[in-house]
Design a protein around this motif. Structure first.
Motif, PDB file in Angstrom:
ATOM      1  N   LEU B 253       0.864  -1.185   0.000  1.00 45.63           N
ATOM      2  CA  LEU B 253       0.000   0.000   0.000  1.00 45.63           C
ATOM      3  C   LEU B 253       0.899   1.233   0.000  1.00 45.63           C
ATOM      4  N   VAL B 254       0.608   2.169  -0.900  1.00 44.37           N
ATOM      5  CA  VAL B 254       1.416   3.385  -1.006  1.00 44.37           C
ATOM      6  C   VAL B 254       0.650   4.536  -0.364  1.00 44.37           C
ATOM      7  N   TYR B 255       1.245   5.106   0.687  1.00 46.10           N
ATOM      8  CA  TYR B 255       0.630   6.218   1.410  1.00 46.10           C
ATOM      9  C   TYR B 255       1.435   7.491   1.152  1.00 46.10           C
ATOM     10  N   THR B 256       0.747   8.603   1.021  1.00 48.13           N
ATOM     11  CA  THR B 256       1.430   9.892   0.971  1.00 48.13           C
ATOM     12  C   THR B 256       0.869  10.764   2.094  1.00 48.13           C
ATOM     13  N   ALA B 257       1.776  11.351   2.871  1.00 50.33           N
ATOM     14  CA  ALA B 257       1.349  12.239   3.959  1.00 50.33           C
ATOM     15  C   ALA B 257       1.897  13.626   3.708  1.00 50.33           C
ATOM     16  N   LYS B 258       1.048  14.598   3.909  1.00 52.99           N
ATOM     17  CA  LYS B 258       1.466  15.999   3.867  1.00 52.99           C
ATOM     18  C   LYS B 258       2.056  16.311   5.238  1.00 52.99           C
ATOM     19  N   LEU B 259       3.301  16.789   5.268  1.00 58.15           N
ATOM     20  CA  LEU B 259       3.937  17.091   6.550  1.00 58.15           C
ATOM     21  C   LEU B 259       3.440  18.428   7.082  1.00 58.15           C
ATOM     22  N   GLY B 260       3.843  18.776   8.303  1.00 56.64           N
ATOM     23  CA  GLY B 260       3.414  20.022   8.916  1.00 56.64           C
ATOM     24  C   GLY B 260       3.142  19.797  10.391  1.00 56.64           C
ATOM     25  N   ALA B 261       2.589  20.824  11.059  1.00 50.47           N
ATOM     26  CA  ALA B 261       2.293  20.710  12.481  1.00 50.47           C
ATOM     27  C   ALA B 261       1.226  19.643  12.719  1.00 50.47           C
ATOM     28  N   LYS B 262       0.307  19.523  11.740  1.00 46.16           N
ATOM     29  CA  LYS B 262      -0.729  18.483  11.813  1.00 46.16           C
ATOM     30  C   LYS B 262      -0.711  17.704  10.506  1.00 46.16           C
ATOM     31  N   PRO B 263       0.160  16.711  10.387  1.00 46.50           N
ATOM     32  CA  PRO B 263       0.264  15.986   9.115  1.00 46.50           C
ATOM     33  C   PRO B 263      -1.072  15.335   8.740  1.00 46.50           C
ATOM     34  N   THR B 264      -1.317  15.264   7.423  1.00 43.65           N
ATOM     35  CA  THR B 264      -2.523  14.569   6.963  1.00 43.65           C
ATOM     36  C   THR B 264      -2.099  13.441   6.029  1.00 43.65           C
ATOM     37  N   VAL B 265      -2.704  12.284   6.227  1.00 43.31           N
ATOM     38  CA  VAL B 265      -2.350  11.110   5.434  1.00 43.31           C
ATOM     39  C   VAL B 265      -3.469  10.834   4.445  1.00 43.31           C
ATOM     40  N   GLY B 266      -3.133  10.789   3.167  1.00 38.03           N
ATOM     41  CA  GLY B 266      -4.139  10.524   2.137  1.00 38.03           C
ATOM     42  C   GLY B 266      -4.492   9.043   2.058  1.00 38.03           C
ATOM     43  N   ALA B 267      -5.573   8.736   1.367  1.00 38.48           N
ATOM     44  CA  ALA B 267      -5.970   7.339   1.184  1.00 38.48           C
ATOM     45  C   ALA B 267      -4.894   6.622   0.366  1.00 38.48           C
ATOM     46  N   PRO B 268      -4.510   5.419   0.768  1.00 40.97           N
ATOM     47  CA  PRO B 268      -3.440   4.717   0.057  1.00 40.97           C
ATOM     48  C   PRO B 268      -3.953   4.079  -1.231  1.00 40.97           C
ATOM     49  N   PHE B 269      -3.030   3.689  -2.106  1.00 43.85           N
ATOM     50  CA  PHE B 269      -3.419   2.827  -3.234  1.00 43.85           C
ATOM     51  C   PHE B 269      -2.557   1.577  -3.244  1.00 43.85           C
ATOM     52  N   SER B 270      -3.084   0.535  -3.858  1.00 42.93           N
ATOM     53  CA  SER B 270      -2.392  -0.753  -3.890  1.00 42.93           C
ATOM     54  C   SER B 270      -1.465  -0.803  -5.100  1.00 42.93           C
ATOM     55  N   LEU B 271      -0.202  -1.164  -4.834  1.00 48.89           N
ATOM     56  CA  LEU B 271       0.788  -1.300  -5.917  1.00 48.89           C
ATOM     57  C   LEU B 271       0.340  -2.328  -6.941  1.00 48.89           C
ATOM     58  N   GLN B 272      -0.216  -3.441  -6.455  1.00 49.57           N
ATOM     59  CA  GLN B 272      -0.616  -4.507  -7.372  1.00 49.57           C
ATOM     60  C   GLN B 272      -1.760  -4.030  -8.259  1.00 49.57           C
ATOM     61  N   GLU B 273      -2.729  -3.328  -7.656  1.00 42.88           N
ATOM     62  CA  GLU B 273      -3.834  -2.808  -8.471  1.00 42.88           C
ATOM     63  C   GLU B 273      -3.327  -1.769  -9.463  1.00 42.88           C
ATOM     64  N   ALA B 274      -2.313  -1.001  -9.034  1.00 40.07           N
ATOM     65  CA  ALA B 274      -1.735  -0.001  -9.939  1.00 40.07           C
ATOM     66  C   ALA B 274      -1.049  -0.670 -11.130  1.00 40.07           C
ATOM     67  N   ALA B 275      -0.773  -1.981 -10.997  1.00 43.64           N
ATOM     68  CA  ALA B 275      -0.163  -2.740 -12.097  1.00 43.64           C
ATOM     69  C   ALA B 275      -1.197  -3.638 -12.780  1.00 43.64           C
ATOM     70  N   GLY B 276      -2.473  -3.440 -12.450  1.00 41.56           N
ATOM     71  CA  GLY B 276      -3.526  -4.240 -13.068  1.00 41.56           C
ATOM     72  C   GLY B 276      -3.651  -5.637 -12.484  1.00 41.56           C
ATOM     73  N   LEU B 277      -3.132  -5.837 -11.265  1.00 45.96           N
ATOM     74  CA  LEU B 277      -3.196  -7.154 -10.624  1.00 45.96           C
ATOM     75  C   LEU B 277      -4.120  -7.108  -9.410  1.00 45.96           C
ATOM     76  N   ARG B 278      -4.312  -8.262  -8.814  1.00 49.10           N
ATOM     77  CA  ARG B 278      -5.144  -8.346  -7.614  1.00 49.10           C
ATOM     78  C   ARG B 278      -4.388  -7.756  -6.422  1.00 49.10           C
ATOM     79  N   LYS B 279      -5.056  -6.970  -5.616  1.00 46.11           N
ATOM     80  CA  LYS B 279      -4.469  -6.372  -4.422  1.00 46.11           C
ATOM     81  C   LYS B 279      -3.958  -7.466  -3.479  1.00 46.11           C
ATOM     82  N   ALA B 280      -2.781  -7.244  -2.873  1.00 56.12           N
ATOM     83  CA  ALA B 280      -2.239  -8.245  -1.946  1.00 56.12           C
ATOM     84  C   ALA B 280      -2.987  -8.187  -0.620  1.00 56.12           C
ATOM     85  N   GLU B 281      -3.026  -9.301   0.066  1.00 57.32           N
ATOM     86  CA  GLU B 281      -3.729  -9.392   1.341  1.00 57.32           C
ATOM     87  C   GLU B 281      -2.729  -9.639   2.464  1.00 57.32           C
ATOM     88  N   ALA B 282      -3.026  -9.093   3.640  1.00 49.76           N
ATOM     89  CA  ALA B 282      -2.191  -9.381   4.807  1.00 49.76           C
ATOM     90  C   ALA B 282      -2.650 -10.706   5.411  1.00 49.76           C
TER      91      ALA B 282
END
Lengths: 187, 403
Positions: B253-282
């Protein structure tokens, strides 16, 4: 595998409890630091004493040692001491609010309560005041949400240790991380 | 600063530089004539090197081998070696003037008094300039986020784990330890411009550490990942220009967070789905493509492309070496290229040049994964997948860059 492991550790727990009782009597004989050894029957404070010990060894033993006595080191000795923290509500809450405990991989609150009762009553070797109520799942659920994440834990521990000395007549050495630590050397 | 130690270290560093800087040493001495004893003192000189270049990469020799080798990805040639210690951490001055090596030694090899310090080396002569004593540091080595330097090069932050979790602050201008503060339950230091630091925490949150006031103030985002079932790799990617950090979880899962005094973390995306594959499971035994290695991701900041070491395997194989590098366009959330790689590399970085080069390192053969033996480094053109240079016995540890 799991079953065999449990059987073996069950035997060890029983042996250890014997040793614990003997050790706390020694403490009494040496200095009379505590009114009476208060080691309750493990089954009265833990639903599954074997699992509690396994959880402690797996999640905590790496730092604190399988017997809670990894010293000298920059961390508190649990063996024969940690029960004192059950004496005031604040110090009792501190035990659950420590990040290593509050954010433990053990998500089940009843299981974590069991493990902390193992720490306090078994590793603590009779240092919990007589009649101390064991941790419950509800208490653990409530306190672990209040993890100490914005504090100097060394200073917080010292503040609580002073409370234990003043209010509960805990030995002054509770301020140190372990009995032979020279005061002021802890970082 | 310790002057006695300094003298010793200075000569040791010079000897070392003389012995290792290939071809950089010109020994000027008359050859001895048979039968006569020359009384001429032998003169030797040592070359200097330029300030670090964007094409250079710094390879730790190994997990348990001392030294960090500098190579130039443009030529594939060895430049010099910095005297980093076993289980030490290298930090590079963003102004290019110094190399800092955080180290730990005991007065009697493995017992006696423990000493933790940062050795300062001039970047062009590699001369030892002095030590800055610190109260302690985590004794791990091979990680990128245990010793970081502020963007202006003035302040160093060294993570300590005694096992009380804390951070040492060092003033590089004054070459002095300033103070330490406790950081309960968090690790992996990230710069947080205008605020101080950020760090990853055991409850699955990102901490913002405010160092602007007298009292250190630590706040946390809501938990967004599970440190138990799907942790985030420690080699998070800090991007000063965008004020953000890009993070990768074990399942991809790829997460991007905006830094700062109150960081915000965006919704992640799945690397496998980004490659047209099935999302990996934990989930145990889930077969899929997974990120893996000791340094599995690298961000080319200007283009917003994230490169990831990938292997086919089961869930919880996050240390396995790669058979492919995936090129992820972060803005488009798409894997735009899959580059096959040889030798199962576990370490990856990318130069920040306009035409970036990938650097991968695979651990040496012989003793198996984790042995820390020096292995082959490869310089790969991400545009074509072509191996530009292959360097044997380069190292096995971290690959760092000057910028």
């Amino acid at each position: 595998m799991r079953f065999a492991g449990k059987m073996r550790s069950g035997v060890k727990t029983a042996a250890m409890l014997g040793a614990v009782a003997a050790a706390s009597m020694l403490i009494l004989a040496r200095g009379g630091v505590h009114a009476a050894p208060a080691i309750p029957d493990p089954h009265s404070v833990m639903a599954d004493p074997d699992q509690a010990r396994i959880d402690y060894v797996e999640n905590c033993g790496g730092c604190h040692g399988v017997a809670g006595d990894t010293v000298p080191a920059h961390l508190p000795e649990l063996a024969g001491r940690v029960g004192w923290f059950m004496c005031t509500p604040e110090a009792r809450a501190y035990l659950i609010r420590l990040p290593n405990v509050a954010h433990s991989r053990i998500k089940d609150n009843a299981e974590l309560a069991d493990m902390m009762n193992y720490v306090v009553f078994v590793l603590g070797k009779g240092t919990a005041p007589v009649g101390t109520a064991p941790f419950t799942a509800d208490e653990v659920a409530r306190e672990r949400k209040l993890a100490l994440t914005n504090k100097n834990l060394t200073a917080e521990r010292l503040r609580l240790a002073n409370q234990l000395v003043q209010q509960c007549h805990a030995p002054a050495s509770i301020r140190q991380l372990y009995i032979t630590e020279k005061p002021g050397t802890a970082q | 600063m310790k002057s006695a130690a300094q003298n010793f270290r200075l000569s040791a560093a010079l000897r070392f530089a003389a012995a290792t800087a290939l071809g950089a040493v010109a020994l000027v001495s008359a050859s001895a004539h048979a039968g006569t004893v020359s009384t001429e003192p032998e003169e030797s000189t040592v070359n200097s090197i330029p300030a670090p270049k964007p094409s250079w990469f710094f390879v730790q020799r190994g997990f348990v081998l001392p030294g960090t080798a500098i190579y130039d990805s443009a030529t594939g040639k060895y430049v010099a070696q910095i005297e980093t210690a076993t289980l030490g951490d290298l930090a590079i001055d963003p102004n290019g003037k110094y190399y800092y090596s955080a180290e730990t030694h005991w007065t009697r090899r493995i017992h006696g008094t423990r000493q933790d310090y940062i050795s300062v080396y001039d970047s062009t002569t590699l001369k030892f300039e002095g030590d800055i004593d610190i109260p302690g540091r985590i004794l791990v080595g091979g990680r990128e986020h245990n010793f970081i330097v502020s963007d202006d090069g003035k302040t160093g932050y060294i993570y300590n784990f005694s096992p009380v979790s804390s951070v040492n602050i060092v003033d590089f201008a004054k070459r002095k330890f300033v103070k330490s503060f406790e950081l309960p339950g968090c690790a992996d230091l990230i710069l947080n411009p205008g605020v101080g630091l950020a760090a990853l925490c055991s409850d699955g949150s990102l901490a913002a550490i405010d160092l602007t006031g007298g009292k250190v103030d630590i706040t946390r985002t809501d938990p967004f990942f599970s440190a138990t079932t799907d942790p985030i790799f420690d080699n998070v990617q800090y991007d000063k220009a965008k004020g953000q950090v890009v993070m990768m979880s074990y399942t991809g899962l790829v997460y991007t967070a905006k830094l700062g005094a109150k960081p915000t973390v965006g919704a992640p995306f799945s690397l496998q789905e980004a490659a047209g594959l099935r999302k990996a499971e934990a989930k145990p035994l889930d077969l899929n493509w997974y990120p893996g290695g000791g340094q599995p991701t690298a961000l080319h900041r200007a283009s917003g492309h994230l490169f990831v070491l990938m292997h086919a395997g089961e869930y919880w194989t996050h240390k396995d070496g790669a058979s492919e590098i995936w090129d992820v366009d972060l803005a488009a959330r798409k894997v735009v290229k899959r580059i096959a790689v040889e030798g199962h590399p576990t370490v990856l970085n990318v130069t920040q040049e306009a035409s970036p080069k990938l650097i991968v390192v695979a651990e040496g053969e012989g003793q198996g994964a984790g042995s820390g033996f020096a292995g082959t480094a490869q310089v790969i053109d991400p545009a074509t997948g072509e191996i530009k240079h292959s360097i044997k016995d380069a190292g096995s540890g971290l690959v760092q860059l000057a910028n």
